[in-house]
Design an enzyme around this catalytic site. Structure first.
Site, PDB file in Angstrom:
ATOM      1  N   ARG A 231       0.733  -1.188  -0.006  1.00  0.00           N
ATOM      2  CA  ARG A 231       0.022   0.038  -0.077  1.00  0.00           C
ATOM      3  C   ARG A 231       0.811   1.266   0.079  1.00  0.00           C
ATOM      4  O   ARG A 231       2.013   1.231   0.557  1.00  0.00           O
ATOM      5  CB  ARG A 231      -0.907   0.072   1.211  1.00  0.00           C
ATOM      6  CG  ARG A 231      -2.178  -0.969   1.270  1.00  0.00           C
ATOM      7  CD  ARG A 231      -3.041  -0.806   0.062  1.00  0.00           C
ATOM      8  NE  ARG A 231      -4.290  -1.569  -0.037  1.00  0.00           N
ATOM      9  CZ  ARG A 231      -4.314  -2.682  -0.832  1.00  0.00           C
ATOM     10  NH1 ARG A 231      -3.184  -2.977  -1.620  1.00  0.00           N
ATOM     11  NH2 ARG A 231      -5.382  -3.293  -0.659  1.00  0.00           N
ATOM     12  N   GLU A 260      -3.413   7.594  -4.972  1.00  0.00           N
ATOM     13  CA  GLU A 260      -3.804   7.074  -6.320  1.00  0.00           C
ATOM     14  C   GLU A 260      -5.143   7.538  -6.863  1.00  0.00           C
ATOM     15  O   GLU A 260      -6.072   7.671  -6.321  1.00  0.00           O
ATOM     16  CB  GLU A 260      -3.954   5.458  -6.123  1.00  0.00           C
ATOM     17  CG  GLU A 260      -2.600   4.617  -5.735  1.00  0.00           C
ATOM     18  CD  GLU A 260      -2.677   3.361  -5.493  1.00  0.00           C
ATOM     19  OE1 GLU A 260      -4.020   2.806  -5.867  1.00  0.00           O
ATOM     20  OE2 GLU A 260      -1.823   2.364  -4.839  1.00  0.00           O
ATOM     21  N   HIS A 278      -0.886   0.009  -9.967  1.00  0.00           N
ATOM     22  CA  HIS A 278      -1.572  -0.801  -9.055  1.00  0.00           C
ATOM     23  C   HIS A 278      -2.104  -2.179  -9.948  1.00  0.00           C
ATOM     24  O   HIS A 278      -3.218  -2.479  -9.693  1.00  0.00           O
ATOM     25  CB  HIS A 278      -2.552  -0.240  -8.260  1.00  0.00           C
ATOM     26  CG  HIS A 278      -2.984  -0.766  -6.850  1.00  0.00           C
ATOM     27  ND1 HIS A 278      -3.511  -0.056  -5.843  1.00  0.00           N
ATOM     28  CD2 HIS A 278      -2.865  -2.098  -6.546  1.00  0.00           C
ATOM     29  CE1 HIS A 278      -3.542  -0.750  -5.017  1.00  0.00           C
ATOM     30  NE2 HIS A 278      -3.236  -2.239  -5.142  1.00  0.00           N
TER      31      HIS A 278
END
Length: 311
Positions: A231, A260, A278
């Site tokens: 993360r 993000e 991601h």
């Protein structure tokens, strides 16, 4: 009668279709005022389906007095207020182990890419640079030291792959993992100082926020490489940019970010940084397993009263 569930946001077309087939589903994201809708109708729902990207906080949980299960599509569950759910007697499930192999593959891919300059050399060749020169010497991967922050399913899968590259492996967790062949390092800065590569593979959330700070990055050093497939919140992004710009850190392979989908312009401008979107779990195989698992958890709860994968 089908059980009534509320779906916080779209998951995937196959998962959405299976949920719609087996349950009486209300798509909350289509409501003009979701909070007002739940205030008026929340008592009707018995369960929740949520994508890992969507928040399921205390406000939503408190508005669902009769819901007893939250099925999360994803391994991470930092956007679910698990404590609020537990106070209400709700079970929370996720999709563990499904992504371990694919995420570990990508972690190794990022480590190799940054160390050997694969992405930068690809751009160099496409731009015609090879006709007039050659890329600088890079560093090998095999035989180096691999440090792992986190040693759950993903961390252990990375460790197995690193061992295949003849790498020494150590890991940092709050407690040693019983039965592991690798050395536990109780100090994260000490692990970073020892490592050539530091792979972030721990959960996100308040407890791990900025665990990788300026001191850890400086300990990793000017030839060290940071890989983050966990993360974005675990790494102090401002400190990371500063360490890379000043040469205190050698390079970084990043699949996740603090905000993000926004990636700092400074990171995009650096050749020693590989940036992805991601995608660690973005494979056809893992996606199909996740789709099945999120639905299987709901099915199990309504059939037996227990989810298959409690968090």
């Amino acid at each position: 009668m089908k059980h009534r569930i509320v779906q916080i946001g779209p998951i995937t077309p196959p998962a959405d279709a299976r949920l719609a087939r087996d349950y009486d589903v209300t798509p909350l994201w289509k409501e003009a005022d979701p909070a007002a809708f739940l205030a008026a109708h929340g008592a009707q729902f018995e369960g929740v389906a949520v994508h890992v990207r969507d928040a399921c906080g205390a406000g939503i949980i408190d508005a669902l007095p009769n819901a007893k299960v939250i099925a999360n599509f994803g391994v991470g569950y930092d956007k679910i207020d698990v404590e609020a759910a537990r106070r209400k007697g709700m079970q929370v499930s996720n999709t563990p182990k499904v992504l371990d192999g694919c995420v570990a593959d990508l972690a190794m891919g990022l480590a190799i890419d940054v160390a050997r300059g694969i992405s930068t050399t690809d751009r160099f060749v496409r731009a015609g640079g090879w006709k007039t020169g050659q890329r600088p010497l890079m560093t090998r991967v095999y035989g180096k030291n691999m440090g792992l922050l986190g040693f759950g399913g993903i961390g252990q899968a990375v460790g197995r792959r690193a061992a295949g590259f003849d790498m020494a492996v150590r890991y940092h967790t709050r407690r040693p993992v019983e039965g592991s062949p690798h050395q536990h390092e109780p100090s994260l800065p000490a692990l970073a100082q020892w490592a050539d590569f530091l792979v972030v593979a721990c959960p996100g959330g308040p407890q791990t926020r900025h665990l990788v700070d300026a001191a850890v990055l400086e300990a990793l050093g000017p030839r060290g490489i940071l890989v983050n497939i966990a993360r974005g919140s675990v790494v102090d992004e401002a400190a990371l940019v500063e360490a890379l710009q000043t040469g205190k850190l050698g390079g970084a392979g990043l699949d996740v970010y603090e905000n993000e989908p926004n990636v700092p312009e400074a990171l995009l401008a650096m050749d020693q940084v590989v940036v992805l979107s991601h995608i660690a779990g973005f494979t056809r195989e893992s996606r199909a397993q996740m789709e099945a698992t999120v639905c299987d958890n709901l099915d199990a709860y309504f059939r037996t009263g227990q989810v298959l994968n409690p968090v």
